[in-house]
Design a protein around this motif. Structure first.
Motif, PDB file in Angstrom:
ATOM      1  N   ARG A  42      50.819 -50.598  10.824  1.00 46.85           N
ATOM      2  CA  ARG A  42      49.989 -49.584  10.164  1.00 46.85           C
ATOM      3  C   ARG A  42      50.211 -49.611   8.657  1.00 46.85           C
ATOM      4  NH1 ARG A  42      51.981 -43.694  10.967  1.00 46.85           N
ATOM      5  NH2 ARG A  42      53.588 -44.714   9.761  1.00 46.85           N
ATOM      6  N   ASN A  46      47.266 -50.399   6.071  1.00 42.22           N
ATOM      7  CA  ASN A  46      46.855 -49.325   5.173  1.00 42.22           C
ATOM      8  C   ASN A  46      47.026 -49.693   3.704  1.00 42.22           C
ATOM      9  OD1 ASN A  46      45.977 -47.782   7.294  1.00 42.22           O
ATOM     10  ND2 ASN A  46      47.801 -46.485   7.361  1.00 42.22           N
ATOM     11  N   ASP A  59      39.414 -45.304   5.085  1.00 41.46           N
ATOM     12  CA  ASP A  59      40.397 -44.319   5.506  1.00 41.46           C
ATOM     13  C   ASP A  59      41.553 -45.023   6.201  1.00 41.46           C
ATOM     14  OD1 ASP A  59      38.771 -42.139   4.649  1.00 41.46           O
ATOM     15  OD2 ASP A  59      37.579 -42.368   6.475  1.00 41.46           O
ATOM     16  N   THR A  62      45.667 -44.168  11.486  1.00 43.68           N
ATOM     17  CA  THR A  62      46.828 -43.401  11.935  1.00 43.68           C
ATOM     18  C   THR A  62      47.607 -44.199  12.965  1.00 43.68           C
ATOM     19  OG1 THR A  62      45.658 -42.345  13.758  1.00 43.68           O
ATOM     20  CG2 THR A  62      45.542 -41.244  11.589  1.00 43.68           C
ATOM     21  N   ARG A  64      48.368 -43.077  15.828  1.00 45.45           N
ATOM     22  CA  ARG A  64      47.667 -42.829  17.096  1.00 45.45           C
ATOM     23  C   ARG A  64      46.522 -43.839  17.287  1.00 45.45           C
ATOM     24  NH1 ARG A  64      44.173 -37.569  18.933  1.00 45.45           N
ATOM     25  NH2 ARG A  64      44.071 -38.156  21.120  1.00 45.45           N
ATOM     26  N   GLU A  65      45.763 -44.097  16.235  1.00 45.54           N
ATOM     27  CA  GLU A  65      44.674 -45.086  16.333  1.00 45.54           C
ATOM     28  C   GLU A  65      45.224 -46.470  16.642  1.00 45.54           C
ATOM     29  OE1 GLU A  65      41.224 -43.399  13.361  1.00 45.54           O
ATOM     30  OE2 GLU A  65      43.101 -44.097  12.451  1.00 45.54           O
TER      31      GLU A  65
END
Length: 193
Positions: A42, A46, A59, A62, A64-65
């Motif tokens: 992540r 990101n 965006d 997360t 969770r994603e």
């Protein structure tokens, strides 16, 4: 005498000169991704969301994603690889996702390769793509697509071309990020034996 004539005398003999220690070789191992890798994955992804146009995501994803994506790819048997340093630091990752959700596309995938900022330019992308192609063949996949931004991703285009991907099309002005329009270059490579 000229000043230039004295220059060689000002240089210390080789055995007295300070030398920089040799740079340690860039070492890594490629393995199948685990759920415990997802926080580092992540962070790598990101970084590109926030700082580049190589992804059109605006965006941050997360955890969770990422867990949902990991579970989905695992269920489908899609290759998802990571590169790890000897100290256990995650250096980059590579994965494939279904090209389209319709069943007829089940043998065609899109690849994604992302490297941590400190790992770029050291041959890691090449190693990950080679392993991803092999793992995709072993998974019974037949075609691989790369969708690359038409600006700021020249290294990715060159890498894919070295691995036999050929350009199959371009789409102009399909993404808008950082106050400018961006297009994509589509490349394809057959995985058939």
């Amino acid at each position: 005498m000229l000043e230039e004539e004295y220059q060689p005398r000002r240089v210390a003999p080789a055995h007295l000169r300070r030398t920089e220690p040799p740079e340690a070789p860039f070492e890594f191992a490629i393995r199948t991704a685990r759920q415990s890798d997802l926080p580092a994955i992540r962070e790598i992804y990101n970084h590109y969301v926030a700082n580049s146009t190589v992804t059109f995501d605006e965006d941050a994803m997360t955890l969770r994603e990422w867990k949902q994506k990991f579970a989905y790819l695992d269920k489908l048997g899609m290759p998802f690889l990571v590169a790890e340093s000897p100290s256990g630091q995650l250096l980059g990752y590579a994965l494939v996702t279904p090209w389209k959700p319709k069943r007829a596309y089940r043998y065609t995938v899109e690849n994604s390769i992302y490297l941590g900022p400190a790992a770029s330019g050291k041959g890691l992308g090449k190693a990950l793509l080679a392993e991803l192609i092999t793992a995709s063949k072993e998974a019974g996949l037949k075609e691989m697509i790369a969708v690359v931004a038409d600006q700021g991703a020249e290294a990715s285009l060159a890498l894919h071309e070295k691995f036999g991907f050929t350009e199959i099309g371009r789409m102009g002005k399909v993404g808008y990020k950082f106050d400018r329009w961006l297009g994509t270059v589509l490349l394809q490579r057959s995985l058939k034996h």
